[in-house]
Motif scaffolding. Structure first.
Motif, PDB file in Angstrom:
ATOM      1  N   GLY A 170      -9.020 -14.626  29.654  1.00 27.59           N
ATOM      2  CA  GLY A 170      -9.700 -15.905  29.572  1.00 27.59           C
ATOM      3  C   GLY A 170      -9.329 -16.582  28.265  1.00 27.59           C
ATOM      4  O   GLY A 170      -9.046 -15.923  27.271  1.00 27.59           O
ATOM      5  N   ASN A 171      -9.334 -17.908  28.263  1.00 24.31           N
ATOM      6  CA  ASN A 171      -8.947 -18.645  27.067  1.00 24.31           C
ATOM      7  C   ASN A 171      -9.777 -19.915  26.963  1.00 24.31           C
ATOM      8  O   ASN A 171      -9.836 -20.705  27.898  1.00 24.31           O
ATOM      9  N   GLY A 172     -10.435 -20.073  25.835  1.00 28.15           N
ATOM     10  CA  GLY A 172     -11.219 -21.274  25.584  1.00 28.15           C
ATOM     11  C   GLY A 172     -11.713 -21.273  24.151  1.00 28.15           C
ATOM     12  O   GLY A 172     -11.903 -20.217  23.544  1.00 28.15           O
ATOM     13  N   GLY A 173     -11.906 -22.455  23.584  1.00 28.58           N
ATOM     14  CA  GLY A 173     -12.276 -22.570  22.188  1.00 28.58           C
ATOM     15  C   GLY A 173     -13.697 -22.126  21.887  1.00 28.58           C
ATOM     16  O   GLY A 173     -14.518 -21.913  22.788  1.00 28.58           O
ATOM     17  N   LEU A 174     -13.984 -21.989  20.594  1.00 32.08           N
ATOM     18  CA  LEU A 174     -15.303 -21.615  20.099  1.00 32.08           C
ATOM     19  C   LEU A 174     -16.010 -22.885  19.628  1.00 32.08           C
ATOM     20  O   LEU A 174     -15.615 -23.498  18.630  1.00 32.08           O
ATOM     21  N   ARG A 175     -17.041 -23.290  20.361  1.00 33.91           N
ATOM     22  CA  ARG A 175     -17.779 -24.514  20.055  1.00 33.91           C
ATOM     23  C   ARG A 175     -19.061 -24.165  19.312  1.00 33.91           C
ATOM     24  O   ARG A 175     -19.848 -23.332  19.762  1.00 33.91           O
ATOM     25  N   LEU A 176     -19.292 -24.837  18.191  1.00 30.89           N
ATOM     26  CA  LEU A 176     -20.513 -24.672  17.408  1.00 30.89           C
ATOM     27  C   LEU A 176     -21.292 -25.982  17.495  1.00 30.89           C
ATOM     28  O   LEU A 176     -20.833 -27.026  17.027  1.00 30.89           O
ATOM     29  N   TRP A 177     -22.478 -25.914  18.093  1.00 31.29           N
ATOM     30  CA  TRP A 177     -23.225 -27.145  18.361  1.00 31.29           C
ATOM     31  C   TRP A 177     -24.719 -26.861  18.323  1.00 31.29           C
ATOM     32  O   TRP A 177     -25.147 -25.705  18.340  1.00 31.29           O
ATOM     33  N   SER A 178     -25.498 -27.927  18.301  1.00 36.22           N
ATOM     34  CA  SER A 178     -26.952 -27.795  18.348  1.00 36.22           C
ATOM     35  C   SER A 178     -27.452 -28.301  19.698  1.00 36.22           C
ATOM     36  O   SER A 178     -27.286 -29.483  20.019  1.00 36.22           O
ATOM     37  N   TYR A 179     -28.039 -27.408  20.473  1.00 33.58           N
ATOM     38  CA  TYR A 179     -28.557 -27.752  21.802  1.00 33.58           C
ATOM     39  C   TYR A 179     -30.085 -27.778  21.771  1.00 33.58           C
ATOM     40  O   TYR A 179     -30.719 -27.096  20.956  1.00 33.58           O
ATOM     41  N   GLU A 180     -30.651 -28.553  22.666  1.00 31.60           N
ATOM     42  CA  GLU A 180     -32.107 -28.667  22.700  1.00 31.60           C
ATOM     43  C   GLU A 180     -32.766 -27.359  23.102  1.00 31.60           C
ATOM     44  O   GLU A 180     -33.899 -27.082  22.721  1.00 31.60           O
ATOM     45  N   SER A 181     -32.066 -26.563  23.891  1.00 31.97           N
ATOM     46  CA  SER A 181     -32.626 -25.284  24.332  1.00 31.97           C
ATOM     47  C   SER A 181     -31.508 -24.291  24.568  1.00 31.97           C
ATOM     48  O   SER A 181     -30.327 -24.669  24.666  1.00 31.97           O
ATOM     49  N   GLU A 182     -31.869 -23.008  24.668  1.00 30.96           N
ATOM     50  CA  GLU A 182     -30.870 -21.987  24.974  1.00 30.96           C
ATOM     51  C   GLU A 182     -30.311 -22.195  26.372  1.00 30.96           C
ATOM     52  O   GLU A 182     -29.134 -21.936  26.626  1.00 30.96           O
ATOM     53  N   GLU A 183     -31.156 -22.686  27.269  1.00 27.77           N
ATOM     54  CA  GLU A 183     -30.691 -22.945  28.634  1.00 27.77           C
ATOM     55  C   GLU A 183     -29.588 -24.002  28.632  1.00 27.77           C
ATOM     56  O   GLU A 183     -28.598 -23.892  29.367  1.00 27.77           O
ATOM     57  N   ASP A 184     -29.742 -25.024  27.788  1.00 31.47           N
ATOM     58  CA  ASP A 184     -28.706 -26.057  27.686  1.00 31.47           C
ATOM     59  C   ASP A 184     -27.406 -25.470  27.151  1.00 31.47           C
ATOM     60  O   ASP A 184     -26.308 -25.821  27.610  1.00 31.47           O
ATOM     61  N   ALA A 185     -27.513 -24.594  26.179  1.00 28.59           N
ATOM     62  CA  ALA A 185     -26.315 -23.965  25.612  1.00 28.59           C
ATOM     63  C   ALA A 185     -25.620 -23.100  26.653  1.00 28.59           C
ATOM     64  O   ALA A 185     -24.381 -23.106  26.772  1.00 28.59           O
ATOM     65  N   ILE A 186     -26.412 -22.350  27.435  1.00 33.23           N
ATOM     66  CA  ILE A 186     -25.843 -21.490  28.486  1.00 33.23           C
ATOM     67  C   ILE A 186     -25.181 -22.349  29.559  1.00 33.23           C
ATOM     68  O   ILE A 186     -24.067 -22.050  30.019  1.00 33.23           O
ATOM     69  N   ASP A 187     -25.855 -23.441  29.943  1.00 28.58           N
ATOM     70  CA  ASP A 187     -25.273 -24.344  30.941  1.00 28.58           C
ATOM     71  C   ASP A 187     -23.956 -24.927  30.436  1.00 28.58           C
ATOM     72  O   ASP A 187     -22.975 -25.009  31.178  1.00 28.58           O
ATOM     73  N   GLU A 188     -23.939 -25.354  29.168  1.00 28.02           N
ATOM     74  CA  GLU A 188     -22.714 -25.923  28.583  1.00 28.02           C
ATOM     75  C   GLU A 188     -21.597 -24.889  28.592  1.00 28.02           C
ATOM     76  O   GLU A 188     -20.448 -25.192  28.934  1.00 28.02           O
ATOM     77  N   CYS A 189     -21.927 -23.664  28.209  1.00 21.51           N
ATOM     78  CA  CYS A 189     -20.938 -22.591  28.168  1.00 21.51           C
ATOM     79  C   CYS A 189     -20.353 -22.359  29.561  1.00 21.51           C
ATOM     80  O   CYS A 189     -19.134 -22.228  29.724  1.00 21.51           O
ATOM     81  N   ARG A 190     -21.232 -22.321  30.557  1.00 21.80           N
ATOM     82  CA  ARG A 190     -20.787 -22.086  31.927  1.00 21.80           C
ATOM     83  C   ARG A 190     -19.893 -23.233  32.423  1.00 21.80           C
ATOM     84  O   ARG A 190     -18.825 -23.004  32.991  1.00 21.80           O
ATOM     85  N   GLU A 191     -20.347 -24.483  32.205  1.00 19.71           N
ATOM     86  CA  GLU A 191     -19.595 -25.625  32.714  1.00 19.71           C
ATOM     87  C   GLU A 191     -18.264 -25.799  31.988  1.00 19.71           C
ATOM     88  O   GLU A 191     -17.249 -26.146  32.599  1.00 19.71           O
ATOM     89  N   LEU A 192     -18.270 -25.557  30.682  1.00 16.35           N
ATOM     90  CA  LEU A 192     -17.017 -25.670  29.935  1.00 16.35           C
ATOM     91  C   LEU A 192     -16.017 -24.611  30.380  1.00 16.35           C
ATOM     92  O   LEU A 192     -14.814 -24.874  30.468  1.00 16.35           O
ATOM     93  N   SER A 193     -16.496 -23.407  30.662  1.00 17.03           N
ATOM     94  CA  SER A 193     -15.581 -22.355  31.127  1.00 17.03           C
ATOM     95  C   SER A 193     -15.032 -22.711  32.506  1.00 17.03           C
ATOM     96  O   SER A 193     -13.874 -22.417  32.817  1.00 17.03           O
ATOM     97  N   ARG A 194     -15.858 -23.375  33.321  1.00 20.76           N
ATOM     98  CA  ARG A 194     -15.364 -23.841  34.619  1.00 20.76           C
ATOM     99  C   ARG A 194     -14.282 -24.902  34.450  1.00 20.76           C
ATOM    100  O   ARG A 194     -13.260 -24.885  35.123  1.00 20.76           O
ATOM    101  N   GLY A 195     -14.553 -25.850  33.533  1.00 15.23           N
ATOM    102  CA  GLY A 195     -13.546 -26.872  33.266  1.00 15.23           C
ATOM    103  C   GLY A 195     -12.252 -26.284  32.749  1.00 15.23           C
ATOM    104  O   GLY A 195     -11.156 -26.697  33.138  1.00 15.23           O
ATOM    105  N   MET A 196     -12.373 -25.291  31.873  1.00 20.64           N
ATOM    106  CA  MET A 196     -11.180 -24.623  31.358  1.00 20.64           C
ATOM    107  C   MET A 196     -10.437 -23.915  32.479  1.00 20.64           C
ATOM    108  O   MET A 196      -9.199 -23.899  32.515  1.00 20.64           O
ATOM    109  N   SER A 197     -11.180 -23.327  33.402  1.00 18.01           N
ATOM    110  CA  SER A 197     -10.549 -22.632  34.523  1.00 18.01           C
ATOM    111  C   SER A 197      -9.706 -23.596  35.339  1.00 18.01           C
ATOM    112  O   SER A 197      -8.584 -23.277  35.757  1.00 18.01           O
TER     113      SER A 197
END
Length: 667
Positions: free
Chosen positions: A113-140
């Motif tokens: 797998g290949n994708g960058g390391l994003r450091l950001w401030s999310y409103e909730s952990e759920e938002d961060a998990i969703d972002e991680c999942r969607e970004l990995s899908r986009g990378m795929s």
């Protein structure tokens, strides 16, 4: 059914439905079982698998066929927590920071797998998990489109105050996680992580792709990829890109490079940024004082944060025909994209256009030697070529007559390479050494000197394969050979120039005869003024008369009274003049185009509207020239006829000439 831009296409969802976590020598390998629905249902009734170091994983049935993986115990294995079917949480000691690794498709050390390391401030952990999942899908999707040899992955760090995070501590924890994953995931820079961070991370683990040992810039790779898509879309849909209006929204590093390249390629470029000073890009018009969507444009090139295009903005956009850029998911929602398509706007998805960085990663990983020996510009040119070709394929499918093909995301799902083929990075060496666009001689500059060089090479060395490269048009109006008239004369104080002009006039007559085109107009020339000036850059009146007398060139000599009698000019007392009746003017622009036309008849090639970005000499007799349109030209020899831009080109090979450049105006 409308296909989602935020969750990827159904084809990708299907991959995760068939994915089962299992015990492996690598941590977090996802293996596509290709199971039947019955087998999958049987698996769902018990522990579906095992992640080495994480522990048993069970499927939780939510509704219908949907299943979510969850760890069998809260802190599985003591190392990771599985917080989603495709996202792992990495435990950190630092408070206020959480770290997630998203892997969308099957990964292993041979196809990591290949994708960058994003450091950001999310409103909730759920938002961060969703972002991680969607970004990995986009990378795929990016990786699949080009077969980079990678699967989709993403690392996301959620912090209350990203700018105050202990980066070294974060990198140390990332290194531990990547080591545990045994080479099945690689990372690099992303938002709020930079080269310095990756440099430190690379000292702790080898699973970093960030051009650390080269000068290749991921931002420039991305920019060239975007430009490849923008130009191809414009050529395909608008009949060309020169003179078209491009609006670049966001002029950070990528946006600035994109703007500059589009301007070089002849585009009318407008730039916008929330920091107006940053939008001052050479060759472009800064429109940051306006609402960007109200600026008239043909092509919108978003290079900023996600979701900038809303329903209201779609309704007010001024002339937009194409949307293509670097922004990940530029639309605020799927319905906004649908509205844009309904308004006949053509969207080239960012997964296709903004893939420059992962394409460079593929070269770095699969062609390490070539990656470190090639010039940066060659990597960028390769990227630009790839995105251009894929954009052409995408648009051809989008505008085919098959039902439903006006849907961008559905169409994109059919634009991909065979995973069983060689990763695209392995093809870089073949492309770089290809015989395509290889010449004996390359002439850089399409003015009077360049076109004359091409014309006479076609006559004197017809066996040579020759190409002429010009950033604008032949005899471009921004350069010194443009215009309908240039003076010619044999009236010089230096015998050498007088003799050379006499020979040149004979050669011009040959060009006129061969082309059946009148280029010269004889109208006579009077050179008059003071006679005590000495020899100036234009010579002197007595000196010119002396040389013409010596060489037998017809001329007349006048004092001021004689000049007033011949021409009512009120010549100042004491002035003298020499007159050459056979002097005249040449139609400069027509002459350049005539010579180039004759050279092309003899097989010479011409490329206009492309600026030379770099010149390199990998070995003696082997010159590589990369251009703003993504082309790589190779030649044995180069003739530079670039006038005032000569030293700009020589700088690429660490040479400079002692040139004095004059700013001239003609009327």
């Amino acid at each position: 059914m409308w296909w989602s831009i935020t969750t990827g296409v159904k084809a990708l969802r299907a991959t995760s439905k068939n994915a089962v976590w299992r015990s492996s020598s690598r941590v977090a390998d996802i293996v596509n079982k290709k199971t039947t629905p019955a087998a999958a249902a049987a698996c769902a009734s018990k522990s579906a698998g095992f992640i080495d170091g994480v522990g048993p994983v069970r499927w939780l049935r939510l509704s219908g066929e949907q299943r979510v993986a969850a760890p069998a115990k809260e802190e599985a294995g003591g190392n990771f927590t599985l917080v989603s079917p495709s996202v792992l949480e990495i435990p950190l000691e630092e408070k206020g920071v959480s770290l997630y690794v998203g892997v969308h498709a099957p990964v292993c050390s041979s196809r990591p797998g290949n994708g960058g390391l994003r450091l950001w401030s999310y409103e909730s952990e759920e938002d961060a998990i969703d972002e991680c999942r969607e970004l990995s899908r986009g990378m795929s999707l990016k990786h699949n489109i080009y077969n980079t040899g990678f699967s989709g992955a993403k690392l996301v760090a959620n912090a209350k105050e990203p700018l105050h995070v202990d980066k070294r501590s974060l990198m140390e924890n990332v290194a531990k996680a990547l080591h545990s994953l045994n080479g099945s995931v690689y990372t690099g820079c992303d938002m709020n992580t930079d080269f310095k961070d990756m440099k430190y991370l690379s000292e702790l683990c080898p699973y970093v792709l960030a051009s650390l040992d080269s000068t290749i810039d991921a931002n420039k790779s991305t920019a060239h990829g975007v430009v490849g898509s923008v130009v191809e879309a414009s050529d395909h849909l608008l009949g060309g890109h020169k003179g078209k209006k491009f609006l670049v929204v966001g002029t950070g590093k990528v946006g600035t490079f994109v703007s500059s390249l589009l301007a070089m390629l002849g585009g009318d470029v407008f730039t916008f940024d929330t920091n107006p000073n940053r939008a001052d890009v050479h060759g472009c018009t800064n429109v940051s004082d306006k609402k960007w969507w109200e600026v008239e444009h043909d092509v919108l090139v978003p290079c900023c944060s996600s979701g900038i295009i809303t329903h209201d903005i779609v309704e007010e956009m001024n002339g937009t025909k194409i949307i293509v850029g670097a922004t990940n998911i530029p639309f605020a929602s799927d319905s906004v994209l649908h509205s844009a398509v309904q308004k006949k706007m053509v969207f080239v998805p960012d997964m296709l256009s903004s893939a420059g960085a992962v394409l460079a990663d593929s070269i770095e990983h699969y062609s390490k030697s070539e990656y470190h020996t090639a010039r940066d510009s060659e990597v960028y040119a390769f990227v630009q070529t790839l995105t251009s070709k894929k954009t052409k394929e995408y648009l051809s499918r989008l505008f085919s007559n098959k039902p439903g093909n006006n849907n961008p995301m559905k169409t994109l799902s059919f634009v991909h390479e065979d995973k069983n083929g060689a990763p695209v990075g392995k093809k870089f060496s073949t492309w770089r050494s290809s015989e395509e666009d290889t010449y004996d001689i390359a002439i850089v500059g399409g003015g009077m000197a360049g076109t004359a060089a091409s014309y006479y090479l076609s006559k004197l060395a017809p066996e040579k394969k020759v190409v002429v490269l010009e950033s604008g048009e032949i005899a471009d109006k921004k350069a010194s050979s443009y215009g309908a008239s240039r003076m010619y004369r044999r009236m010089y104080s230096d015998e050498y120039f007088s003799i050379m002009q006499s020979k040149a006039l004979d050669l011009w007559k040959d060009v006129e005869k061969e082309s059946s085109t009148t280029l010269l107009k004889e109208n006579g020339l009077l050179f008059y003024g003071e006679t005590d000036t000495g020899e100036t850059v234009e010579g002197s009146i007595p000196g010119a008369a002396e040389i013409m007398e010596r060489l037998g060139i017809p001329h007349e000599y006048f004092n001021s009274e004689q000049m007033d009698s011949r021409w009512p000019m009120m010549a100042k007392q004491g002035y003298e003049g020499v007159y050459e009746a056979t002097a005249g003017s040449i139609n400069s622009s027509l002459a350049c185009n005539t010579m180039m036309g004759l050279a092309k008849k003899h097989g010479h090639s011409l490329y206009t509207g492309t600026s030379v970005l770099d010149i390199g000499i990998p070995s003696p007799g082997n010159v590589h020239i990369t251009c703003s349109d993504g082309k790589l030209f190779k030649s044995k020899q180069v003739i530079l006829t670039a006038g005032a831009w000569t030293n700009d080109l020589l700088e690429h090979v660490d040479l400079q000439l002692d040139l004095e450049i004059w700013a001239m105006h003609w009327g």
